[in-house]
Design a protein around this motif. Structure first.
Motif, PDB file in Angstrom:
ATOM      1  N   GLU B 175       0.826  -1.122   0.021  1.00 28.18           N
ATOM      2  CA  GLU B 175       0.009  -0.047   0.156  1.00 28.18           C
ATOM      3  C   GLU B 175       0.905   1.289  -0.076  1.00 28.18           C
ATOM      4  N   ALA B 176       2.000   1.213   0.513  1.00 20.96           N
ATOM      5  CA  ALA B 176       2.917   2.363   0.612  1.00 20.96           C
ATOM      6  C   ALA B 176       3.554   2.622  -0.638  1.00 20.96           C
ATOM      7  N   ASP B 200       9.982   2.698   3.141  1.00 22.52           N
ATOM      8  CA  ASP B 200       9.284   2.701   4.395  1.00 22.52           C
ATOM      9  C   ASP B 200       8.128   1.876   4.049  1.00 22.52           C
ATOM     10  N   GLU B 201       8.258   0.414   4.108  1.00 23.89           N
ATOM     11  CA  GLU B 201       7.381  -0.808   3.781  1.00 23.89           C
ATOM     12  C   GLU B 201       6.773  -0.723   2.586  1.00 23.89           C
ATOM     13  N   GLU B 202       7.431  -0.035   1.325  1.00 25.66           N
ATOM     14  CA  GLU B 202       7.234   0.176   0.126  1.00 25.66           C
ATOM     15  C   GLU B 202       7.200  -0.913  -0.671  1.00 25.66           C
ATOM     16  N   GLU B 203       8.165  -1.919  -0.142  1.00 27.37           N
ATOM     17  CA  GLU B 203       8.544  -3.013  -0.938  1.00 27.37           C
ATOM     18  C   GLU B 203       7.917  -4.371  -0.407  1.00 27.37           C
ATOM     19  N   SER B 226      22.678   0.059   0.935  1.00 30.52           N
ATOM     20  CA  SER B 226      21.226   0.354   1.913  1.00 30.52           C
ATOM     21  C   SER B 226      21.574  -0.520   3.005  1.00 30.52           C
ATOM     22  N   VAL B 227      20.950  -0.221   4.281  1.00 30.87           N
ATOM     23  CA  VAL B 227      20.787  -1.364   5.155  1.00 30.87           C
ATOM     24  C   VAL B 227      19.374  -1.399   5.267  1.00 30.87           C
ATOM     25  N   SER B 228      18.903  -2.629   5.867  1.00 32.63           N
ATOM     26  CA  SER B 228      17.323  -2.721   6.017  1.00 32.63           C
ATOM     27  C   SER B 228      17.200  -3.803   7.163  1.00 32.63           C
ATOM     28  N   GLY B 229      16.106  -3.595   7.763  1.00 35.53           N
ATOM     29  CA  GLY B 229      15.682  -4.154   9.020  1.00 35.53           C
ATOM     30  C   GLY B 229      14.234  -4.438   9.048  1.00 35.53           C
ATOM     31  N   PRO B 230      13.629  -4.873  10.135  1.00 35.26           N
ATOM     32  CA  PRO B 230      12.326  -4.837  10.682  1.00 35.26           C
ATOM     33  C   PRO B 230      11.860  -3.497  11.163  1.00 35.26           C
ATOM     34  N   VAL B 231      10.888  -2.684  10.695  1.00 39.05           N
ATOM     35  CA  VAL B 231      10.427  -1.447  11.056  1.00 39.05           C
ATOM     36  C   VAL B 231      10.510  -1.032  12.324  1.00 39.05           C
TER      37      VAL B 231
END
Lengths: 271, 271
Positions: B175-176, B200-203, B226-231
């Motif tokens: 949805e984002a 921000d949760e766009e993928e 990039s770095v990524s992880g749980p919101v």
DNA sequence: CTGGGCGTTTGTCAAATACAAACACCTATG
DNA sequence: CATAGGTGTTTGTATTTGACAAACGCCCAG
């Protein structure tokens, strides 16, 4: 121009072969421009231009300014192929552990078209070498002068080994390289008997490696693993024995896991 | 999207295209037999047979029993291409350090043909996810819904971004996801202004990522990290700021090193 | 023993490619 | 500022080359 008699068996598509000639040329030249390629391949500019345009449309080639390069599409497909390989999926973490435990270089290899291909490499703490060596999987190489290669050869059917030798010969690399059939077949029997292979400066002077095969439940060799390091260190008796133990043990663990997973793998592909 | 009339500028070689159709089919089907491929591709058996024979002779396909598979040749060429990429050579160790320092997933990506390609991934200690996710570089993907992708888009010439949108659209993923041109261009300006991008949760729902571009001295964007992880974790204010700092800093280090090495000419990039 | 599945081979014609020459574009240089 | 020689690209045409269907040999199941 010359009348090639319509060669009987598999009719090979010249257009496809030429496309891969272009790919190989782009690799060799680290990217090139149209004219450069045309000269290199003995084709007219327009023909090369068409090949490049097609490869670009297929996304296997990119154009940067006026120079054409191979694209990362090869990497994506390559990673897919690697991930399909059960030996890689199962062996990777084990090899990492082996490298950590021994501190040496560890390798995971398999055979394709009669040559050896490294599926994975890790360097342990003690292993010092150029960044290049570690980061790059080099091209497919002869099997008869590496520990992984000899471990594989030792467990291939004899007629296949003969075919490979016929195909590629047994070129020397150092003074220690085995270059005759008889010697090689003797060596392979020794390897089968004792369960591990040794590369004693046969590929690179000063480097020793210990390898062991991974076979599936039907006796087919899937590939092999090895650790390698400087002869001085590798030859110390207790350390040597310890390494052999580690390598053989890791190969065994991989083997078991592969064979547990492969039981499901015998099903035909759906739809 | 409709077929182009055959008469056109770059004459594309149908035989070559079909060869790559075979390659793609082999990937899709995880290997296949002659008849299966013939049906899948709507070609006669004999034709498919000839393509497979040719690809096999070129060593890009192997035959196991009666089924044909893509060979590791793709991996070897792919690794070559990756190693040619200066961003990979320089960025790899930095990304590893970033993953270790932050404990999160770290990515190194670039753009090709208007899509994003991951050059490298590392998972830090805190990062938990399926083995599959980490080990497999997935296929080239849209740029507009990842942190790495948006960082790249933000520094591409506007007309190129337009071209990419025309080519691939802006499909939604969650949805984002940003799905309109206006929103996207606004977002890209924000990214340029503040120096980093946010996914921000766009993928993937529940996943946040922070990205930063790497540009060369001429302002051309070479890729991004990039770095990524749980919101939940990523959104904690002080931690968030700390991560931004780390990502931007790492991107900067890579940038400096790349520009020191890249003393030579550079061309503007086209697809 | 027989039918149907497979992969492989073959003969033939139409289609797709190679070639050369022309074109457009650059950018050096006199 | 014009010109020469270097690109990459386009086009027309002759013919090489790949597509097709049908036949072959093989293996396995009924």
């Amino acid at each position: 121009m010359a009348d090639e008699p319509t060669t009987g068996s598999p009719r090979t598509l010249k257009t496809v072969s030429r496309a891969f000639d272009v790919v190989r040329a782009l690799e060799e030249l680290d990217g090139a421009r149209v004219t450069e390629l045309a000269n290199h391949l003995d084709l007219s500019k327009s023909v090369v231009y068409n090949y490049l345009s097609t490869l670009r449309a297929e996304k296997f080639v990119v154009k940067e300014g006026d120079t054409y390069q191979l694209s990362l599409q090869f990497l994506l497909v390559g990673e897919y192929v690697r991930y399909q390989n059960i030996l890689y999926r199962i062996g990777k973490p084990e090899i990492e552990e082996l490298a950590e435990k021994t501190g040496e270089y560890a390798h995971l290899a398999t055979e394709q078209h009669g040559l050896g291909v490294n599926l994975y490499k890790v360097s342990g703490e003690k292993a010092v070498g150029s960044d290049y060596q570690v980061n790059k999987l080099q091209r497919a190489d002869y099997l008869h002068f590496s520990a992984t290669g000899k471990a594989i050869l030792a467990h291939l059917p004899k007629e296949r080994v003969e075919w490979i030798i016929d195909q590629y010969g047994l070129p020397g690399k150092t003074e220690a390289t085995i270059t005759t059939r008889e010697e090689l077949f003797e060596e392979l029997e020794t390897i089968r008997d004792r369960g591990y292979s040794l590369n004693d400066e046969e590929e690179i002077k000063g480097l020793q490696a210990i390898g062991a095969p991974v076979t599936n439940r039907h006796g087919r060799v899937l590939g092999s693993i090895s650790v390698s390091g400087p002869v001085r260190r590798m030859k110390q008796p207790e350390y040597h024995e310890q390494l052999i133990e580690s390598v053989v043990n890791t190969a065994n663990v991989i083997e078991v896991n592969v064979n547990m997973e492969e039981s499901d793998d015998d099903f035909p592909t759906f739809s």
